[in-house]
Design an enzyme around this catalytic site. Structure first.
Site, PDB file in Angstrom:
ATOM      1  N   GLU A   4      -5.715  -6.571  -5.051  1.00  0.00           N
ATOM      2  CA  GLU A   4      -4.912  -5.833  -6.037  1.00  0.00           C
ATOM      3  C   GLU A   4      -4.170  -6.786  -6.980  1.00  0.00           C
ATOM      4  O   GLU A   4      -4.082  -7.995  -6.726  1.00  0.00           O
ATOM      5  CB  GLU A   4      -3.898  -4.925  -5.337  1.00  0.00           C
ATOM      6  CG  GLU A   4      -2.872  -5.678  -4.518  1.00  0.00           C
ATOM      7  CD  GLU A   4      -1.567  -4.910  -4.352  1.00  0.00           C
ATOM      8  OE1 GLU A   4      -0.967  -4.544  -5.385  1.00  0.00           O
ATOM      9  OE2 GLU A   4      -1.139  -4.699  -3.208  1.00  0.00           O
ATOM     10  N   LYS A  38       2.524  -0.827 -14.074  1.00  0.00           N
ATOM     11  CA  LYS A  38       2.191  -0.745 -12.643  1.00  0.00           C
ATOM     12  C   LYS A  38       1.452   0.567 -12.456  1.00  0.00           C
ATOM     13  O   LYS A  38       2.056   1.627 -12.571  1.00  0.00           O
ATOM     14  CB  LYS A  38       3.483  -0.795 -11.816  1.00  0.00           C
ATOM     15  CG  LYS A  38       3.313  -0.525 -10.328  1.00  0.00           C
ATOM     16  CD  LYS A  38       4.657  -0.534  -9.609  1.00  0.00           C
ATOM     17  CE  LYS A  38       4.545   0.096  -8.225  1.00  0.00           C
ATOM     18  NZ  LYS A  38       5.854   0.252  -7.573  1.00  0.00           N
ATOM     19  N   VAL A  78      -2.074  -0.353  -4.650  1.00  0.00           N
ATOM     20  CA  VAL A  78      -3.061  -0.076  -3.599  1.00  0.00           C
ATOM     21  C   VAL A  78      -3.894   1.148  -3.983  1.00  0.00           C
ATOM     22  O   VAL A  78      -5.134   1.120  -3.918  1.00  0.00           O
ATOM     23  CB  VAL A  78      -2.369   0.114  -2.235  1.00  0.00           C
ATOM     24  CG1 VAL A  78      -3.337   0.678  -1.205  1.00  0.00           C
ATOM     25  CG2 VAL A  78      -1.772  -1.210  -1.756  1.00  0.00           C
ATOM     26  N   ASP A 106      10.363  10.537  -2.554  1.00  0.00           N
ATOM     27  CA  ASP A 106       9.628   9.321  -2.916  1.00  0.00           C
ATOM     28  C   ASP A 106       8.636   8.953  -1.814  1.00  0.00           C
ATOM     29  O   ASP A 106       8.992   8.344  -0.807  1.00  0.00           O
ATOM     30  CB  ASP A 106      10.618   8.173  -3.170  1.00  0.00           C
ATOM     31  CG  ASP A 106       9.926   6.943  -3.746  1.00  0.00           C
ATOM     32  OD1 ASP A 106       8.679   6.902  -3.778  1.00  0.00           O
ATOM     33  OD2 ASP A 106      10.645   6.024  -4.179  1.00  0.00           O
ATOM     34  N   SER A 124       4.822   7.175  -1.571  1.00  0.00           N
ATOM     35  CA  SER A 124       3.839   6.450  -2.376  1.00  0.00           C
ATOM     36  C   SER A 124       2.509   7.186  -2.457  1.00  0.00           C
ATOM     37  O   SER A 124       2.026   7.754  -1.468  1.00  0.00           O
ATOM     38  CB  SER A 124       3.603   5.062  -1.770  1.00  0.00           C
ATOM     39  OG  SER A 124       2.590   4.394  -2.493  1.00  0.00           O
ATOM     40  N   ALA A 125       1.908   7.133  -3.647  1.00  0.00           N
ATOM     41  CA  ALA A 125       0.571   7.705  -3.844  1.00  0.00           C
ATOM     42  C   ALA A 125      -0.481   6.948  -3.039  1.00  0.00           C
ATOM     43  O   ALA A 125      -1.610   7.424  -2.888  1.00  0.00           O
ATOM     44  CB  ALA A 125       0.223   7.690  -5.330  1.00  0.00           C
ATOM     45  N   ASP A 126      -0.112   5.768  -2.496  1.00  0.00           N
ATOM     46  CA  ASP A 126      -1.060   5.017  -1.653  1.00  0.00           C
ATOM     47  C   ASP A 126      -1.512   5.858  -0.458  1.00  0.00           C
ATOM     48  O   ASP A 126      -2.658   5.754  -0.019  1.00  0.00           O
ATOM     49  CB  ASP A 126      -0.403   3.737  -1.107  1.00  0.00           C
ATOM     50  CG  ASP A 126      -0.089   2.712  -2.186  1.00  0.00           C
ATOM     51  OD1 ASP A 126      -0.503   2.899  -3.343  1.00  0.00           O
ATOM     52  OD2 ASP A 126       0.579   1.710  -1.846  1.00  0.00           O
ATOM     53  N   LYS A 152       5.705  -1.911   4.628  1.00  0.00           N
ATOM     54  CA  LYS A 152       6.930  -2.698   4.479  1.00  0.00           C
ATOM     55  C   LYS A 152       8.080  -2.049   5.219  1.00  0.00           C
ATOM     56  O   LYS A 152       8.253  -0.844   5.167  1.00  0.00           O
ATOM     57  CB  LYS A 152       7.298  -2.823   3.003  1.00  0.00           C
ATOM     58  CG  LYS A 152       6.344  -3.704   2.253  1.00  0.00           C
ATOM     59  CD  LYS A 152       6.819  -3.878   0.830  1.00  0.00           C
ATOM     60  CE  LYS A 152       5.639  -4.264  -0.038  1.00  0.00           C
ATOM     61  NZ  LYS A 152       4.721  -3.136  -0.256  1.00  0.00           N
TER      62      LYS A 152
HETATM   63  N1  PSU Z   1       2.230  -5.374  -1.059  1.00  0.00           N
HETATM   64  C1  PSU Z   1       2.979  -6.467  -1.300  1.00  0.00           C
HETATM   65  N2  PSU Z   1       3.695  -6.513  -2.466  1.00  0.00           N
HETATM   66  C2  PSU Z   1       3.615  -5.484  -3.386  1.00  0.00           C
HETATM   67  C3  PSU Z   1       2.845  -4.326  -3.106  1.00  0.00           C
HETATM   68  C4  PSU Z   1       2.173  -4.337  -1.924  1.00  0.00           C
HETATM   69  O1  PSU Z   1       3.014  -7.391  -0.489  1.00  0.00           O
HETATM   70  O2  PSU Z   1       4.220  -5.592  -4.437  1.00  0.00           O
HETATM   71  C5  PSU Z   1       2.720  -3.185  -4.106  1.00  0.00           C
HETATM   72  C6  PSU Z   1       1.349  -2.505  -3.884  1.00  0.00           C
HETATM   73  O3  PSU Z   1       0.665  -2.545  -5.099  1.00  0.00           O
HETATM   74  C7  PSU Z   1       1.670  -1.099  -3.457  1.00  0.00           C
HETATM   75  C8  PSU Z   1       2.942  -0.858  -4.221  1.00  0.00           C
HETATM   76  O4  PSU Z   1       0.636  -0.197  -3.770  1.00  0.00           O
HETATM   77  O5  PSU Z   1       3.662  -2.102  -4.013  1.00  0.00           O
HETATM   78  C9  PSU Z   1       3.685   0.354  -3.728  1.00  0.00           C
HETATM   79  O6  PSU Z   1       4.501   0.827  -4.745  1.00  0.00           O
HETATM   80  P1  PSU Z   1       5.170   2.295  -4.645  1.00  0.00           P
HETATM   81  O7  PSU Z   1       6.060   2.210  -3.443  1.00  0.00           O
HETATM   82  O8  PSU Z   1       5.925   2.457  -5.923  1.00  0.00           O
HETATM   83  O9  PSU Z   1       4.040   3.282  -4.495  1.00  0.00           O
HETATM   84 MN    MN Z   2       7.414   5.590  -5.051  1.00  0.00          MN
END
Ligand code: PSU
Ligand code: MN
Length: 305
Positions: free
Chosen positions: A26, A87, A107, A139, A141-143, A160
Site C-alpha cells: 500500500e 488518502k 488497505v 468511526d 474503517s472501510a478496511d 493497531k
Molecule cells: N498501517 C500502518 N500505517 C498506516 C496504515 C496502516 O502501519 O498508516 C494506514 C492503512 O492505509 C490503513 C489506514 O488502511 O491506515 C486506516 O485508516 P482509517 O482508520 O482512516 O480507515
Molecule cells: Mn475512520
C-alpha cells in the site's frame, strides 16, 4: 467497455503473465503513516524484502488518472515527498482517478486494486478497524468491509492498539472475515505481540494460509483473509509500555477534535513523538516481517494453484 485504468511496472506485468508470485504493497503508509525520509527508506526496504523472498513487489498508488501497479524508483521517491496526496479508500478511489489527483491507497483501496490486477497477497503494517468510542462516532474503517468483499489475503501485524480491538474482532466475525494468527494463539496488537485477546484462528505455516486462500475461492466465498503476524520479539514495545502513550495520544485527538481520515495519521504521528521514535522503529520492523510472510504465502499460492 473501455480498458481498466491500470498501468503495470514491467517486472510486475511479466510476473503476472507468467503466473509468478507477486505481493501488493500500500501507499498510505508512505504518505500518511510515516515521516520522510523513513517512509521512503522503509518502502524501498520492504520491496527488497519481498524480492529476497521470491516474489515481485507491486507498490500501488493513483497518479494521472491511472492505478499504478508497481512504482518506478523515481515515482516512489516523488510520492514519499509529495504534498496534497489524497488518502483513498473504496469511497474516493474513482473520484481521485477521475479528477487526475495523486492518491495513496489505504488497505481497502489497495485490496480493490490488487484484485483488479490479479494479485492475491498484500502486505501492510496494521489494518484500520473499529475506533474507540465508535458507539458514538461511528468511526469504523472501510478496511473491515473490504476484507469481507474482496478476495485478497492481507498480512498485517494485527490491528493497531489505538483501536478498540475487541470490537474490531467482533465486526470481522460478523462480516465473515477469517482472522488467522501465525504461530501463536493470541491476536497481536501491532507494536506488541499479544493484545491479551485470543485470535479466532491459528496457523503455523505459509502453506496452510495459502491453502485456505485457495479453498475460499473453491467454495465460492468472496472476501479475503486477515493474517495477523506478530511483530518480532526483538522489535516489540510491550503492552504496558505503549498503553499509556496511546491513552495520551487519544486524549489529545479528542481535545483537538480530530475526526474521520485524520484520526489514524494524527495518532501515529503523536505516538512517534511521545516514544521519541521508538514506535516508528517497531513499525518498520513489523512491516518488513509482514513483507517476508506475504512473499512466502504468494510463493505457496503459485505452487499450490
Ligand atoms: N498501517 C500502518 N500505517 C498506516 C496504515 C496502516 O502501519 O498508516 C494506514 C492503512 O492505509 C490503513 C489506514 O488502511 O491506515 C486506516 O485508516 P482509517 O482508520 O482512516 O480507515
Ligand atoms: Mn475512520
Amino acid at each position: 467497455m473501455t480498458a481498466l485504468p491500470l498501468i503495470y511496472a514491467p517486472d510486475v506485468r511479466l510476473a503476472l503473465e507468467n503466473r509468478q508470485p507477486v505481493v501488493a504493497l500500500e501507499s498510505t503508509i508512505i504518505t500518511h503513516g510515516m515521516p520522510y525520509p523513513q517512509n521512503l527508506e522503509t518502502a524501498q526496504r520492504v520491496e527488497a524484502e519481498v524480492r529476497a523472498h521470491g516474489a515481485v513487489p507491486a507498490t500501488i498508488a493513483v497518479m494521472n488518472g491511472q492505478i499504478h501497479i508497481g512504482l518506478t524508483p523515481e515515482a516512489l521517491e516523488a510520492l514519499a515527498q509529495a504534498k496534497d496526496v489524497m488518502k483513498i479508500s473504496r469511497a474516493d478511489i474513482a473520484a481521485c482517478l477521475a479528477m487526475g489527483r495523486v492518491g495513496a491507497t489505504t488497505v481497502a483501496a489497495t485490496m480493490i486494486c490488487a484484485a483488479l490486477a490479479g494479485i492475491s497477497v498484500f502486505a501492510t503494517g496494521g489494518i484500520g478497524g473499529v475506533h474507540r468510542g465508535a458507539e458514538l462516532s461511528f468511526d469504523i474503517s472501510a478496511d473491515l468491509r473490504e476484507l469481507s468483499e474482496t478476495r485478497v489475503t492481507v498480512v498485517a501485524a494485527g490491528a493497531k492498539a489505538i483501536l478498540d480491538l475487541p470490537k474490531t474482532l467482533e465486526v470481522l466475525e460478523t462480516l465473515g472475515v477469517p482472522v488467522i494468527a501465525l504461530g501463536q494463539n493470541a491476536f497481536p496488537a501491532f507494536w506488541s505481540r499479544d493484545s491479551g485477546l485470543p485470535a479466532p484462528l491459528r496457523m503455523d505455516s505459509a502453506a496452510e494460509i495459502a491453502a485456505a486462500h485457495l479453498m475460499r475461492a473453491r467454495i465460492g466465498l468472496p472476501g479475503g483473509q486477515l493474517i495477523a503476524n506478530p511483530i518480532p520479539a526483538a522489535a516489540e514495545i510491550p503492552r504496558d509500555v505503549i498503553t499509556p502513550v496511546i491513552e495520551t495520544a487519544l486524549a489529545e485527538a479528542e481535545a483537538q477534535g480530530i475526526a474521520a481520515k485524520e484520526v489514524t495519521p494524527f495518532l501515529l504521528q503523536r505516538i512517534f513523538e511521545l516514544t521519541e521514535g521508538a514506535s516508528l522503529a517497531s513499525n518498520i520492523e513489523l512491516v518488513l516481517n509482514n513483507a517476508r510472510l506475504a512473499a512466502a504465502i504468494a510463493v505457496e499460492i503459485t505452487r499450490q494453484r
